[in-house]
Design a protein around this motif. Structure first.
Motif, PDB file in Angstrom:
ATOM      1  N   ARG A 152       0.825  -1.218   0.000  1.00 37.69           N
ATOM      2  CA  ARG A 152       0.000   0.000   0.000  1.00 37.69           C
ATOM      3  C   ARG A 152       0.855   1.262   0.000  1.00 37.69           C
ATOM      4  O   ARG A 152       0.420   2.330  -0.457  1.00 37.69           O
ATOM      5  CB  ARG A 152      -0.923   0.008   1.217  1.00 37.69           C
ATOM      6  CG  ARG A 152      -0.197  -0.004   2.542  1.00 37.69           C
ATOM      7  CD  ARG A 152      -1.092   0.108   3.756  1.00 37.69           C
ATOM      8  NE  ARG A 152      -0.380  -0.153   4.985  1.00 37.69           N
ATOM      9  CZ  ARG A 152       0.407   0.726   5.612  1.00 37.69           C
ATOM     10  NH1 ARG A 152       0.562   1.948   5.106  1.00 37.69           N
ATOM     11  NH2 ARG A 152       1.035   0.398   6.726  1.00 37.69           N
ATOM     12  N   GLU A 193       1.633   3.664  -3.342  1.00 40.26           N
ATOM     13  CA  GLU A 193       0.683   4.716  -3.722  1.00 40.26           C
ATOM     14  C   GLU A 193       0.586   5.786  -2.640  1.00 40.26           C
ATOM     15  O   GLU A 193       0.573   6.992  -2.939  1.00 40.26           O
ATOM     16  CB  GLU A 193      -0.692   4.103  -3.962  1.00 40.26           C
ATOM     17  CG  GLU A 193      -1.739   5.123  -4.396  1.00 40.26           C
ATOM     18  CD  GLU A 193      -3.080   4.479  -4.706  1.00 40.26           C
ATOM     19  OE1 GLU A 193      -4.081   5.217  -4.760  1.00 40.26           O
ATOM     20  OE2 GLU A 193      -3.129   3.252  -4.893  1.00 40.26           O
ATOM     21  N   GLN A 194       0.529   5.393  -1.375  1.00 42.44           N
ATOM     22  CA  GLN A 194       0.375   6.359  -0.290  1.00 42.44           C
ATOM     23  C   GLN A 194       1.563   7.319  -0.220  1.00 42.44           C
ATOM     24  O   GLN A 194       1.385   8.543  -0.091  1.00 42.44           O
ATOM     25  CB  GLN A 194       0.225   5.621   1.047  1.00 42.44           C
ATOM     26  CG  GLN A 194      -1.106   4.891   1.191  1.00 42.44           C
ATOM     27  CD  GLN A 194      -1.149   4.023   2.431  1.00 42.44           C
ATOM     28  OE1 GLN A 194      -0.150   3.415   2.819  1.00 42.44           O
ATOM     29  NE2 GLN A 194      -2.319   3.952   3.071  1.00 42.44           N
ATOM     30  N   GLU A 241       1.614   9.900  -2.935  1.00 41.64           N
ATOM     31  CA  GLU A 241       0.714  11.020  -2.647  1.00 41.64           C
ATOM     32  C   GLU A 241       1.349  11.989  -1.657  1.00 41.64           C
ATOM     33  O   GLU A 241       1.187  13.218  -1.770  1.00 41.64           O
ATOM     34  CB  GLU A 241      -0.614  10.495  -2.108  1.00 41.64           C
ATOM     35  CG  GLU A 241      -1.455   9.751  -3.128  1.00 41.64           C
ATOM     36  CD  GLU A 241      -2.781   9.283  -2.544  1.00 41.64           C
ATOM     37  OE1 GLU A 241      -3.389  10.057  -1.782  1.00 41.64           O
ATOM     38  OE2 GLU A 241      -3.192   8.156  -2.844  1.00 41.64           O
ATOM     39  N   SER A 282      -6.878  12.154   4.323  1.00 42.68           N
ATOM     40  CA  SER A 282      -6.831  10.698   4.168  1.00 42.68           C
ATOM     41  C   SER A 282      -5.456  10.126   4.508  1.00 42.68           C
ATOM     42  O   SER A 282      -5.315   8.914   4.726  1.00 42.68           O
ATOM     43  CB  SER A 282      -7.204  10.313   2.735  1.00 42.68           C
ATOM     44  OG  SER A 282      -6.279  10.876   1.810  1.00 42.68           O
ATOM     45  N   LEU A 283      -4.446  10.994   4.549  1.00 41.78           N
ATOM     46  CA  LEU A 283      -3.085  10.557   4.859  1.00 41.78           C
ATOM     47  C   LEU A 283      -2.597  11.152   6.179  1.00 41.78           C
ATOM     48  O   LEU A 283      -1.393  11.277   6.409  1.00 41.78           O
ATOM     49  CB  LEU A 283      -2.126  10.953   3.731  1.00 41.78           C
ATOM     50  CG  LEU A 283      -2.397  10.313   2.360  1.00 41.78           C
ATOM     51  CD1 LEU A 283      -1.496  10.945   1.299  1.00 41.78           C
ATOM     52  CD2 LEU A 283      -2.183   8.812   2.413  1.00 41.78           C
TER      53      LEU A 283
END
Length: 466
Positions: A378, A381-382, A385, A399-400
């Motif tokens: 995961r 992608e995280q 961002e 969201s992060l």
């Protein structure tokens, strides 16, 4: 879709070229493969939707029988052990049991003296109980996922698994490569007897037997404890392969000797975790001195720094031994581990602390303790961002929010490095990940000061070299 007959012929030609198919068996194997493809087509299969289970079934037919693979490996082993492992690993890649094409897509880089990988091929297990469940087999003749009875077991997609015989410590073991290996030629040596993981004096001899057979490999054993050991603790096994991990390359913070073992050197390894290294060309010396350290550690108590070897919840202290063979002899590294918990650290006092769980919450087992970190897929992608937010000068998206520490620290690194494009910000993120993983190893250290480790050894009769 191509004609099934053409596909079957193409696959059979591949087996002739790459899987040592006997030409006398071509017709039989082509027809067996054709039957599988026809059945799959009737069930809605197309070439674009070839799944792992169907690939497993096809390549099992194309591969030599387990007895044939073992016989060739044993013959090569008599000539040259590296030739034997080179052949076996190549065969397991060619018959698609080792998913090298998938593994090669995993991001991998060096940072802070560690090797960092992002594993996109396997799920993340934050809960050790779920990790354990994922590696169990409910009922049937396979007691667990690494029992030899799994060879050819379709329900586990192990039809194309091939293993070879080993003798370690006078016991019957076997060796197989991991389908989703964490490093070059990652494999496991497994006891033919299904028994729980354990470490005793015999473990040191068996590990040395392995590197006597395969001096180009390292081999090690997870600590047999929940939360810090591997996910398969129900079956005695070791892990090793053809890559020397960072811990084995680390120097010594202190060097000691022991009067009863004049042919040995003991090092306090200059490493984030707590590691003692016993070095000698004499097998008996290595086993005896290593076992003195093991016995001392599993009974060592120091509540002031959180070390409690055993309580009402069970045993909490164990070692992870791992060995390489070098010009100095056997180098047996003994990693001191504890899985004790506290109200402040319910996942483990000597586990990754909560501020790092967004990066790594899974167990810090043998491989990571040696400096190769396997991070969850995961993150690709995280973290991308997070990098975009830094590059654009934007605040971290809600969201992060859990990545605030990583965001702040990477942003500071980018400022110092004057990073102004995606590539340079990404480089700073890699530096940050190396820093986080190094701090996680610091968390796992039972002695935070190398001098404490030296004192532990001095209490066993060792003396510092002046």
């Amino acid at each position: 879709m191509r004609d099934n007959v053409a596909m079957a012929q193409e696959l059979t030609d591949y087996a002739l070229a790459s899987l040592e198919l006997d030409p006398a068996d071509v017709n039989y194997i082509r027809n067996r493969v054709l039957e599988i493809l026809v059945r799959a087509s009737e069930e809605g299969y197309t070439e674009e939707t070839l799944n792992a289970s169907l690939e497993d079934e096809v390549y099992a037919e194309l591969s030599m029988l387990p007895s044939q693979v073992n016989a060739k490996f044993q013959a090569l082993l008599k000539e040259d052990s590296k030739k034997a492992t080179d052949w076996l690993y190549g065969y397991c890649v060619a018959n698609r049991y080792v998913k090298k094409a998938v593994l090669d897509k995993n991001p991998r880089f060096d940072s802070n003296g560690l090797v960092i990988t992002i594993n996109k091929a396997k799920p993340e297990f934050k809960d050790p109980k779920k990790a354990k469940q994922a590696n169990s087999v409910d009922g049937g003749f396979c007691k667990c996922v690494i029992c030899r009875e799994n060879e050819g077991f379709g329900q586990r997609d192990k039809r194309n698994l091939r293993s070879v015989d080993l003798t370690l410590g006078g016991q019957k073991w076997f060796w197989q490569y991991s389908p989703y290996g964490y490093f070059h030629e990652h494999g496991i040596a497994v006891n033919c007897e299904h028994r729980p993981m354990y470490v005793d004096k015999g473990t040191f001899y068996r590990l040395m037997d392995f590197v006597d057979l395969f001096p180009h490999y390292f081999i090690g054993c997870n600590a047999p404890l929940q939360r810090i050991g591997g996910s398969v603790l129900a079956h005695d096994h070791y892990q090793g392969g053809g890559e020397i991990l960072p811990m084995h390359k680390a120097g010594a913070a202190y060097t000691l000797t022991h009067p009863d073992f004049p042919d040995a050197t003991v090092e306090v390894v200059s490493w984030a975790g707590t590691v003692c290294r016993v070095i000698s060309r004499n097998r008996e010396t290595v086993a005896n001195l290593s076992d003195i350290i093991r016995k001392a550690w599993v009974t060592y108590a120091n509540p002031e720094i959180g070390i409690i070897p055993e309580d009402a919840d069970g045993v909490h202290s164990a070692i992870s031994p791992t060995v390489v063979k070098t010009a100095r002899g056997y180098e047996m590294s003994i990693i001191l581990r504890s899985n004790i918990t506290s109200p402040e650290f319910p996942d483990g006092i000597f586990h990754a602390h909560p501020e790092f769980h967004v990066i790594k919450k899974e167990s810090i087992g043998l491989i990571e303790a040696q400096g190769l970190f396997i991070l969850p897929g995961r993150l690709e992608e995280q973290l991308s961002e997070v990098e975009d937010a830094i590059l654009s000068g934007c605040a971290l998206p809600e969201s992060l929010a859990d990545f605030h520490m990583v965001y702040d620290e990477t942003k500071a690194l980018c400022k110092d490095a004057k990073a102004q494009d995606k590539a340079s910000v990404h480089a700073c993120m890699q530096e940050e990940l190396g820093s986080v993983c190094s701090r996680i190893l610091d968390n796992t250290a039972v002695f935070k000061d190398k001098r404490q480790t030296a004192e532990f050894l001095e209490n066993l009769g060792c003396a510092l070299c002046r």
